[in-house]
Design a protein around this motif. Sequence first.
Motif, PDB file in Angstrom:
ATOM      1  N   ILE A  58       0.845  -1.189   0.000  1.00  0.00           N
ATOM      2  CA  ILE A  58       0.000   0.000   0.000  1.00  0.00           C
ATOM      3  C   ILE A  58       0.882   1.241   0.000  1.00  0.00           C
ATOM      4  CG2 ILE A  58      -1.938  -1.121   1.142  1.00  0.00           C
ATOM      5  CD1 ILE A  58      -1.029   0.052   3.760  1.00  0.00           C
ATOM      6  N   ASN A  70       3.936   0.656   2.959  1.00  0.00           N
ATOM      7  CA  ASN A  70       3.676  -0.420   3.915  1.00  0.00           C
ATOM      8  C   ASN A  70       3.120  -1.630   3.174  1.00  0.00           C
ATOM      9  OD1 ASN A  70       3.363  -1.799   6.341  1.00  0.00           O
ATOM     10  ND2 ASN A  70       2.376  -0.108   7.390  1.00  0.00           N
ATOM     11  N   PHE A  72       0.733  -5.625   3.956  1.00  0.00           N
ATOM     12  CA  PHE A  72       0.060  -6.551   4.864  1.00  0.00           C
ATOM     13  C   PHE A  72      -0.102  -7.901   4.173  1.00  0.00           C
ATOM     14  CE2 PHE A  72      -3.302  -4.119   2.741  1.00  0.00           C
ATOM     15  CZ  PHE A  72      -4.124  -5.126   2.241  1.00  0.00           C
ATOM     16  N   LYS A  91      -8.872  -6.329   5.642  1.00  0.00           N
ATOM     17  CA  LYS A  91      -7.579  -5.693   5.925  1.00  0.00           C
ATOM     18  C   LYS A  91      -7.505  -4.316   5.278  1.00  0.00           C
ATOM     19  CE  LYS A  91      -4.309  -7.412   7.493  1.00  0.00           C
ATOM     20  NZ  LYS A  91      -3.706  -7.391   8.830  1.00  0.00           N
ATOM     21  N   GLN A  92      -8.030  -4.195   4.069  1.00  0.00           N
ATOM     22  CA  GLN A  92      -8.013  -2.910   3.386  1.00  0.00           C
ATOM     23  C   GLN A  92      -8.844  -1.881   4.146  1.00  0.00           C
ATOM     24  OE1 GLN A  92      -9.531  -3.110  -0.598  1.00  0.00           O
ATOM     25  NE2 GLN A  92      -8.824  -1.064  -1.154  1.00  0.00           N
ATOM     26  N   TYR A  95      -6.825  -0.798   7.359  1.00  0.00           N
ATOM     27  CA  TYR A  95      -5.722   0.107   7.042  1.00  0.00           C
ATOM     28  C   TYR A  95      -6.233   1.459   6.581  1.00  0.00           C
ATOM     29  CZ  TYR A  95      -1.614  -2.840   7.600  1.00  0.00           C
ATOM     30  OH  TYR A  95      -0.587  -3.584   8.143  1.00  0.00           O
ATOM     31  N   LYS A  96      -7.413   1.473   5.961  1.00  0.00           N
ATOM     32  CA  LYS A  96      -7.972   2.736   5.483  1.00  0.00           C
ATOM     33  C   LYS A  96      -8.347   3.649   6.649  1.00  0.00           C
ATOM     34  CE  LYS A  96      -8.980   4.802   1.601  1.00  0.00           C
ATOM     35  NZ  LYS A  96      -7.964   5.031   0.565  1.00  0.00           N
ATOM     36  N   PHE A  99      -4.644   4.785   7.834  1.00  0.00           N
ATOM     37  CA  PHE A  99      -3.945   5.534   6.781  1.00  0.00           C
ATOM     38  C   PHE A  99      -4.952   5.855   5.664  1.00  0.00           C
ATOM     39  CE2 PHE A  99      -0.939   2.415   8.602  1.00  0.00           C
ATOM     40  CZ  PHE A  99      -0.041   3.286   9.186  1.00  0.00           C
TER      41      PHE A  99
END
Length: 312
Positions: A58, A70, A72, A91-92, A95-96, A99
């Motif tokens: 990402i 980064n 994952f 996971k997306q 992380y959103k 970040f």
Amino acid sequence: MASSSSSGLTFKLHPLVILNISDHYTRIKAQSQPPPTSSAADDAVSSQPPPRVFGCVIGVQCGRTVEIFNSFELLYDPSTHTLDRAFLEKKQELYKKVFPHFYVLGWYSTGGDAQESDMHIHKALMEINESPVYVLLNPSINHAQKDLPITIYESELHVIDGIPQLIFVQSSYIIETVEAERISVDHVAHLKPSDGSSAATQLAAHLTGIHSAIKMLNSRIRVLHHYLLAMQKGDLPCQNSLLRQVSSLLRRLPAIESEKFQDDFLMEYNDTLLITYLAMFTNCSSTMNEMVDKFNTAYDRHSRRGGRSAFI
């Protein structure tokens, strides 16, 4: 299968991505290949192919510059060459939240070179990013190699034998670091055995001693376990004195589950959390002080120039 890229994109790779991929591969390899107990098992383990790991990278893309910050891990089924889409979306989403400016730029894996089956994953990632990037880490140790064992691939549509096909094309990249990453990388670089007495040497000696103690304890428990099984089957005579000693030893184990132990453990745990919070608040206060100092400096310079102040 791979040629030189002509997209003109500039790739910036941060060290955190390399550390994440290396850590992912090391953990999977340690779990899939436990330490052998004999020479035959050693030969069997050494003949097994190294495991492959998969994950997402990402970062951000500004114009023709792609910066990978980064990564994952992903769940991948090698038999069907498919990704767990629900896990990827979860996971997306997580992380959103942390970040918000980072997007899925592509994916990573390990191996010596890009394989034909990698294109299945690459096409699956195209549903999220129409032009994903492929970061490949070669875990094989080559002492003669001076460059990092990292290769970045893009995909391009080429006509081969009259049929349009997607192929991997190799792209160049540069290593980009921020201050926190430089400090971390420098710390990791110094954590290696040296001839002098250092913190790394002391830590290695301490961990080696703990490993030896656990290994010895495990071997003695195995001997005792095999002896008790043989005694239960009747292969060995029953010795009441030995059974009393084993019973006395086992009675000591529940002692760590006592109420006093739980209270002491929670007290130590809370104290540790409190120290962590205080350190975090101290760091935040230091950052705020630096920001106030910069604000005051800018305000003083603006005031000396005699201009109308834009600060409140």
